[in-house]
Scaffold this motif. Structure first.
Motif, PDB file in Angstrom:
ATOM      1  N   LEU A 468      28.635  91.464   5.563  1.00 24.02           N
ATOM      2  CA  LEU A 468      29.537  91.663   4.431  1.00 24.02           C
ATOM      3  C   LEU A 468      29.853  93.153   4.301  1.00 24.02           C
ATOM      4  CD1 LEU A 468      30.879  90.048   2.115  1.00 24.02           C
ATOM      5  CD2 LEU A 468      28.937  90.705   0.675  1.00 24.02           C
ATOM      6  N   VAL A 469      31.156  93.488   4.340  1.00 24.39           N
ATOM      7  CA  VAL A 469      31.572  94.887   4.206  1.00 24.39           C
ATOM      8  C   VAL A 469      32.664  94.982   3.146  1.00 24.39           C
ATOM      9  CG1 VAL A 469      31.012  95.449   6.598  1.00 24.39           C
ATOM     10  CG2 VAL A 469      33.320  94.681   6.021  1.00 24.39           C
ATOM     11  N   THR A 470      32.863  96.200   2.626  1.00 24.26           N
ATOM     12  CA  THR A 470      33.923  96.460   1.641  1.00 24.26           C
ATOM     13  C   THR A 470      35.062  97.199   2.332  1.00 24.26           C
ATOM     14  OG1 THR A 470      32.315  96.594  -0.161  1.00 24.26           O
ATOM     15  CG2 THR A 470      34.488  97.554  -0.552  1.00 24.26           C
ATOM     16  N   ARG A 471      36.240  96.645   2.194  1.00 26.52           N
ATOM     17  CA  ARG A 471      37.413  97.238   2.817  1.00 26.52           C
ATOM     18  C   ARG A 471      38.560  97.284   1.804  1.00 26.52           C
ATOM     19  NH1 ARG A 471      34.677  99.224   5.623  1.00 26.52           N
ATOM     20  NH2 ARG A 471      34.330  99.092   7.871  1.00 26.52           N
ATOM     21  N   THR A 472      39.485  98.288   1.969  1.00 25.64           N
ATOM     22  CA  THR A 472      40.678  98.365   1.119  1.00 25.64           C
ATOM     23  C   THR A 472      41.785  97.540   1.755  1.00 25.64           C
ATOM     24  OG1 THR A 472      40.092 100.582   0.352  1.00 25.64           O
ATOM     25  CG2 THR A 472      42.381  99.892   0.067  1.00 25.64           C
ATOM     26  N   VAL A 473      42.203  96.501   1.064  1.00 23.15           N
ATOM     27  CA  VAL A 473      43.241  95.599   1.546  1.00 23.15           C
ATOM     28  C   VAL A 473      44.347  95.544   0.497  1.00 23.15           C
ATOM     29  CG1 VAL A 473      43.790  93.267   2.316  1.00 23.15           C
ATOM     30  CG2 VAL A 473      41.540  94.244   2.811  1.00 23.15           C
ATOM     31  N   ASP A 474      45.584  95.920   0.895  1.00 26.63           N
ATOM     32  CA  ASP A 474      46.725  95.933  -0.039  1.00 26.63           C
ATOM     33  C   ASP A 474      46.399  96.730  -1.298  1.00 26.63           C
ATOM     34  OD1 ASP A 474      48.230  94.405   1.695  1.00 26.63           O
ATOM     35  OD2 ASP A 474      47.586  92.511   0.794  1.00 26.63           O
ATOM     36  N   CYS A 475      45.836  97.925  -1.077  1.00 29.67           N
ATOM     37  CA  CYS A 475      45.532  98.892  -2.136  1.00 29.67           C
ATOM     38  C   CYS A 475      44.332  98.501  -3.000  1.00 29.67           C
ATOM     39  CB  CYS A 475      46.747  99.134  -3.043  1.00 29.67           C
ATOM     40  SG  CYS A 475      48.185  99.780  -2.160  1.00 29.67           S
ATOM     41  N   CYS A 476      43.693  97.345  -2.749  1.00 28.47           N
ATOM     42  CA  CYS A 476      42.552  96.911  -3.552  1.00 28.47           C
ATOM     43  C   CYS A 476      41.309  96.785  -2.673  1.00 28.47           C
ATOM     44  CB  CYS A 476      42.843  95.561  -4.215  1.00 28.47           C
ATOM     45  SG  CYS A 476      44.193  95.630  -5.417  1.00 28.47           S
ATOM     46  N   GLU A 477      40.138  97.155  -3.234  1.00 25.70           N
ATOM     47  CA  GLU A 477      38.888  97.010  -2.500  1.00 25.70           C
ATOM     48  C   GLU A 477      38.457  95.543  -2.511  1.00 25.70           C
ATOM     49  OE1 GLU A 477      35.831  99.600  -3.827  1.00 25.70           O
ATOM     50  OE2 GLU A 477      36.645 101.332  -2.751  1.00 25.70           O
ATOM     51  N   LYS A 478      38.154  95.020  -1.320  1.00 24.90           N
ATOM     52  CA  LYS A 478      37.726  93.631  -1.193  1.00 24.90           C
ATOM     53  C   LYS A 478      36.507  93.557  -0.290  1.00 24.90           C
ATOM     54  CE  LYS A 478      42.249  91.428  -1.827  1.00 24.90           C
ATOM     55  NZ  LYS A 478      43.241  90.493  -1.235  1.00 24.90           N
ATOM     56  N   GLN A 479      35.635  92.560  -0.578  1.00 26.95           N
ATOM     57  CA  GLN A 479      34.497  92.297   0.296  1.00 26.95           C
ATOM     58  C   GLN A 479      34.906  91.218   1.288  1.00 26.95           C
ATOM     59  OE1 GLN A 479      31.227  91.419  -2.484  1.00 26.95           O
ATOM     60  NE2 GLN A 479      30.343  93.410  -1.918  1.00 26.95           N
ATOM     61  N   ILE A 480      34.675  91.491   2.559  1.00 30.46           N
ATOM     62  CA  ILE A 480      35.047  90.543   3.602  1.00 30.46           C
ATOM     63  C   ILE A 480      33.913  90.432   4.608  1.00 30.46           C
ATOM     64  CG2 ILE A 480      37.538  90.954   3.391  1.00 30.46           C
ATOM     65  CD1 ILE A 480      37.338  92.796   5.792  1.00 30.46           C
ATOM     66  N   CYS A 481      33.886  89.306   5.310  1.00 30.74           N
ATOM     67  CA  CYS A 481      32.889  89.083   6.348  1.00 30.74           C
ATOM     68  C   CYS A 481      33.474  89.475   7.695  1.00 30.74           C
ATOM     69  CB  CYS A 481      32.464  87.613   6.374  1.00 30.74           C
ATOM     70  SG  CYS A 481      31.583  87.092   4.884  1.00 30.74           S
ATOM     71  N   VAL A 482      32.747  90.307   8.408  1.00 33.54           N
ATOM     72  CA  VAL A 482      33.182  90.708   9.739  1.00 33.54           C
ATOM     73  C   VAL A 482      31.990  90.617  10.677  1.00 33.54           C
ATOM     74  CG1 VAL A 482      34.971  92.242   8.857  1.00 33.54           C
ATOM     75  CG2 VAL A 482      32.698  93.155   9.329  1.00 33.54           C
ATOM     76  N   PHE A 483      32.258  90.466  11.953  1.00 32.81           N
ATOM     77  CA  PHE A 483      31.186  90.479  12.934  1.00 32.81           C
ATOM     78  C   PHE A 483      30.546  91.858  12.920  1.00 32.81           C
ATOM     79  CE2 PHE A 483      29.516  90.832  17.283  1.00 32.81           C
ATOM     80  CZ  PHE A 483      28.718  89.693  17.310  1.00 32.81           C
ATOM     81  N   LYS A 484      29.246  91.905  13.093  1.00 36.04           N
ATOM     82  CA  LYS A 484      28.533  93.172  12.934  1.00 36.04           C
ATOM     83  C   LYS A 484      29.022  94.240  13.898  1.00 36.04           C
ATOM     84  CE  LYS A 484      24.577  91.781  15.821  1.00 36.04           C
ATOM     85  NZ  LYS A 484      23.113  91.598  15.832  1.00 36.04           N
ATOM     86  N   PHE A 485      29.613  93.779  15.009  1.00 30.22           N
ATOM     87  CA  PHE A 485      30.236  94.753  15.900  1.00 30.22           C
ATOM     88  C   PHE A 485      31.738  94.754  15.598  1.00 30.22           C
ATOM     89  CE2 PHE A 485      26.520  93.238  18.300  1.00 30.22           C
ATOM     90  CZ  PHE A 485      25.864  94.440  18.502  1.00 30.22           C
ATOM     91  N   TYR A 486      32.152  95.520  14.657  1.00 34.07           N
ATOM     92  CA  TYR A 486      33.575  95.543  14.326  1.00 34.07           C
ATOM     93  C   TYR A 486      34.185  96.870  14.791  1.00 34.07           C
ATOM     94  CZ  TYR A 486      31.847  98.135  10.255  1.00 34.07           C
ATOM     95  OH  TYR A 486      31.226  99.031   9.440  1.00 34.07           O
ATOM     96  N   CYS A 487      35.486  96.849  14.896  1.00 37.74           N
ATOM     97  CA  CYS A 487      36.197  97.997  15.472  1.00 37.74           C
ATOM     98  C   CYS A 487      36.185  99.190  14.532  1.00 37.74           C
ATOM     99  CB  CYS A 487      37.653  97.625  15.759  1.00 37.74           C
ATOM    100  SG  CYS A 487      37.838  96.569  17.198  1.00 37.74           S
ATOM    101  N   LEU A 488      35.891 100.325  15.095  1.00 40.05           N
ATOM    102  CA  LEU A 488      36.039 101.569  14.359  1.00 40.05           C
ATOM    103  C   LEU A 488      37.349 102.247  14.710  1.00 40.05           C
ATOM    104  CD1 LEU A 488      32.419 103.004  14.601  1.00 40.05           C
ATOM    105  CD2 LEU A 488      33.464 101.771  12.700  1.00 40.05           C
ATOM    106  N   GLN A 489      37.773 102.106  15.979  1.00 39.72           N
ATOM    107  CA  GLN A 489      39.041 102.680  16.396  1.00 39.72           C
ATOM    108  C   GLN A 489      39.523 101.956  17.648  1.00 39.72           C
ATOM    109  OE1 GLN A 489      38.271 106.787  17.177  1.00 39.72           O
ATOM    110  NE2 GLN A 489      37.090 106.432  19.020  1.00 39.72           N
ATOM    111  N   PRO A 490      40.843 101.877  17.859  1.00 36.94           N
ATOM    112  CA  PRO A 490      41.380 101.184  19.039  1.00 36.94           C
ATOM    113  C   PRO A 490      40.831 101.784  20.328  1.00 36.94           C
ATOM    114  CG  PRO A 490      43.124 101.661  17.469  1.00 36.94           C
ATOM    115  CD  PRO A 490      41.907 102.379  16.979  1.00 36.94           C
ATOM    116  N   GLY A 491      40.517 100.878  21.302  1.00 31.86           N
ATOM    117  CA  GLY A 491      40.019 101.322  22.598  1.00 31.86           C
ATOM    118  C   GLY A 491      38.507 101.369  22.704  1.00 31.86           C
ATOM    119  N   MET A 492      37.802 101.275  21.567  1.00 31.31           N
ATOM    120  CA  MET A 492      36.341 101.328  21.598  1.00 31.31           C
ATOM    121  C   MET A 492      35.785 100.067  22.272  1.00 31.31           C
ATOM    122  SD  MET A 492      33.717 101.648  18.376  1.00 31.31           S
ATOM    123  CE  MET A 492      33.726  99.895  18.035  1.00 31.31           C
TER     124      MET A 492
END
Length: 588
Positions: A468-492
């Protein structure tokens, strides 16, 4: 405030400092004398009012300090109709040729300024010409003021052969438009060039151009006798003959390079019917009465009669009335004359604008900085006259509406601007970034506040490996589920498992706003030889082949699986296959 305090102190100390003087401002000084403060204005030379040969009222010109002034004659050259010209010093003449000519240039180059006129035929007969464009050269600029006349009249401006849209300005000049006229102002040399199709004018300051102009507009020196100046400096007795000598080459008019044919011998023609140019009588009527004592109408009246009596349509006389009204406006006399022509000279404005005979030369817009800058500039240009800004006829926004911007043709009731630069109406709302904005009628402005975010329901991650991580989506902070290995930047790149290689893409997930992941499973060779079986190895990408049978291999023959075996030549030896934890093996 500082000056007033200092002056008060001087007054209080005046008894102790008798005879002391001080500068109150650029134009006055104070002196202590017998306990009193005596205020004196800086001395100015006696003022004489010149008599201007062009019959226009002289203008007041102040010195750099703004304390003393003198009077100068105006240098205004104008042309209209089937071209009729009035030179800088008031010499009137007509010239009907359709080539390209020098209107004005400097005799001794000082400001690198000149104006060319491009004439064209106004009717199929080829006997009537009018101005197609004015081409102004200043410094390294080439500025073209022209009109597109069909199917409707549209003002066009080109700077260095690239079209621009009024109001257009840079550090050297400004071009404005009122739909009817184009106005070019060059502040540094105080030059003003106006173009209205059948009417044009060039206004130059006497102090800068005195005795240093030539061309069809003549010499600006308050002396009509030298106005018909030829390119070689000689004076022609006829300005109409002089005008043709100022032709310049034009690649678009090859016919102008052909020598003119001999003047045909006139033949007897029937006596024409008397001409009744009723429209011209307006010039000497009560309509223009307030202007008669300021600008004599004689030249314009004669030009009007000439045009009307030589053209099938009497509306050609409108240009003479328009020219005279313009000269009156230059002298700060505004005349609403078009209604007196009973429709012959009406001007039809665009549907969103209305005609005004006396509108501002600087049209107010929704841009307060623009209004302040150009209104102040306009007032400064006319400060010597104590009359404020000039007025002009044109098409303007109706009462209660404002021009949205100087380069738009939109009249608005509110001056709200959206993120795309377009106007917004009162009550209209929109989102700009993470701000929710509206055009507020109470404050007459755009009001913005942060986007309101809805309360989120609790989120539980159910998939294996999700966090569970907190991300800004459409200007609002939301908690979403992501795989523990999620992207930090393209190409990683990273590994989800020993045999699975993943990397971040440029594509963003619309829900999580995170970059999407693509993974590739590594290839393993899972085929084993006979008697072996493939088994996965914990913690390893690929498994191994485990032996499960006894295999006998012989040269030049395939291997065989056996349970027991004795060599053919030695029956006393027996090999048996035994299975253990490490696989199958043979023993004797």
């Amino acid at each position: 405030m500082y000056i007033h305090i200092c002056r008060l102190l001087k007054i209080l100390l005046c008894i102790l400092q008798d005879g002391e003087s001080w500068k109150e401002n650029n134009c006055t000084k104070g002196t202590c004398s017998a306990g009193k403060v005596i205020t004196e204005h800086v001395p100015c030379e006696p003022v004489t009012i010149p008599i201007c040969e062009n019959q226009q009222p002289p203008v007041r010109v102040y010195d750099e300090a703004g304390c003393c002034f003198h009077y100068e004659c105006k240098c205004v050259c104008s042309g209209w109709g089937d071209p009729h010209y009035v030179t800088f010093d008031g010499e009137y003449y007509s010239f009907q040729k359709n080539c390209t000519y020098v209107l004005v240039k400097e005799i001794q180059p000082k400001y690198n300024f000149r104006v060319i006129i491009d004439n064209e035929n106004c009717d199929p007969s080829g006997t009537v010409t009018c101005a197609k464009a004015l081409i102004v050269y200043y410094k390294n600029y080439k500025i073209i003021l022209t009109q597109k006349r069909n199917p409707k009249t549209v003002n066009l401006v080109y700077v260095d052969d690239k079209q621009v849209f009024p109001t257009y300005s840079n550090k050297d000049f400004i071009v404005t438009s009122t739909a009817i006229e184009l106005l070019l102002k060059i502040p540094e040399i105080e030059a003003v060039v106006m173009f209205k199709g059948l009417l044009f004018s060039i206004d130059l300051p006497f102090s800068r151009f005195h005795g240093n102009t030539e061309g069809q507009c003549g010499t600006c020196d308050n002396n009509r006798k030298n106005d018909c100046r030829l390119p070689n400096g000689d004076i022609d007795p006829s300005c109409s003959d002089m005008a043709n000598h100022w032709r310049v080459p034009d690649k678009n008019k090859p016919y102008c390079e052909v020598p003119p044919s001999p003047t045909p011998i006139p033949t007897r023609t029937p006596t024409p019917e008397p001409c009744k140019p009723n429209i011209c009588e307006i010039l000497i009527s009560k309509v223009f009465e307030k202007c008669h004592s300021v600008v004599p109408p004689t030249h314009f009246y004669e030009a009007c009669k000439f045009d009307v009596c030589h053209m099938p349509n009497s509306t050609v006389g409108c240009s003479s009335l328009e020219a005279y009204a313009m000269m009156c406006a230059e002298a700060f006399v505004c005349v609403p004359w078009r209604s007196a022509t009973h429709g012959q000279c009406d001007y039809k404005c665009p549907a969103n604008k209305v005609y005004k005979p006396c509108g501002p030369t600087v049209v107010p817009t929704c841009n307060a900085r623009y209004n302040e800058k150009y209104t102040q500039q306009c007032q400064a240009e006319n400060a010597n006259q104590d009359t404020g800004c000039l007025v002009t006829e044109g098409c303007f926004c109706p009462e209660g509406l404002t021009l949205f911007s100087s380069n738009s043709d939109i009249c608005v009731s509110s001056c709200c601007t959206g993120p795309d630069g377009q106007p917004k109406k009162y009550g209209e709302t929109w989102q700009s970034g993470c701000q929710q904005c509206s055009c507020d009628e109470a404050t007459l402005s755009v009001q913005c506040k942060p986007v309101t975010c809805a309360t989120q329901e609790p989120v539980t991650c159910t998939e294996e490996g999700e966090v569970l991580v907190t991300r800004t989506v459409d200007c609002c902070e939301k908690q979403i589920c992501v795989f523990k290995f999620y992207c930090l930047q393209p190409g990683m790149e990273f590994s989800k498992s020993p045999c699975e290689i993943c990397h971040c893409t440029d594509t963003q997930d619309p829900n999580s706003k995170l970059n999407e992941i693509t993974c590739v499973i590594g290839d393993c060779f899972e085929e084993c030889s006979e008697g072996y079986v493939y088994e996965e190895q914990p913690g390893q990408c690929c498994g191994t082949c485990k032996k499960i049978s006894c295999v006998m291999e012989f040269p030049d023959s395939p291997p065989i699986i056996i349970e027991s075996w004795s060599p053919p030549d030695d029956k006393c030896v027996m090999y048996e296959c035994q299975k253990g934890s490490c696989g199958a093996s043979s023993s004797m």
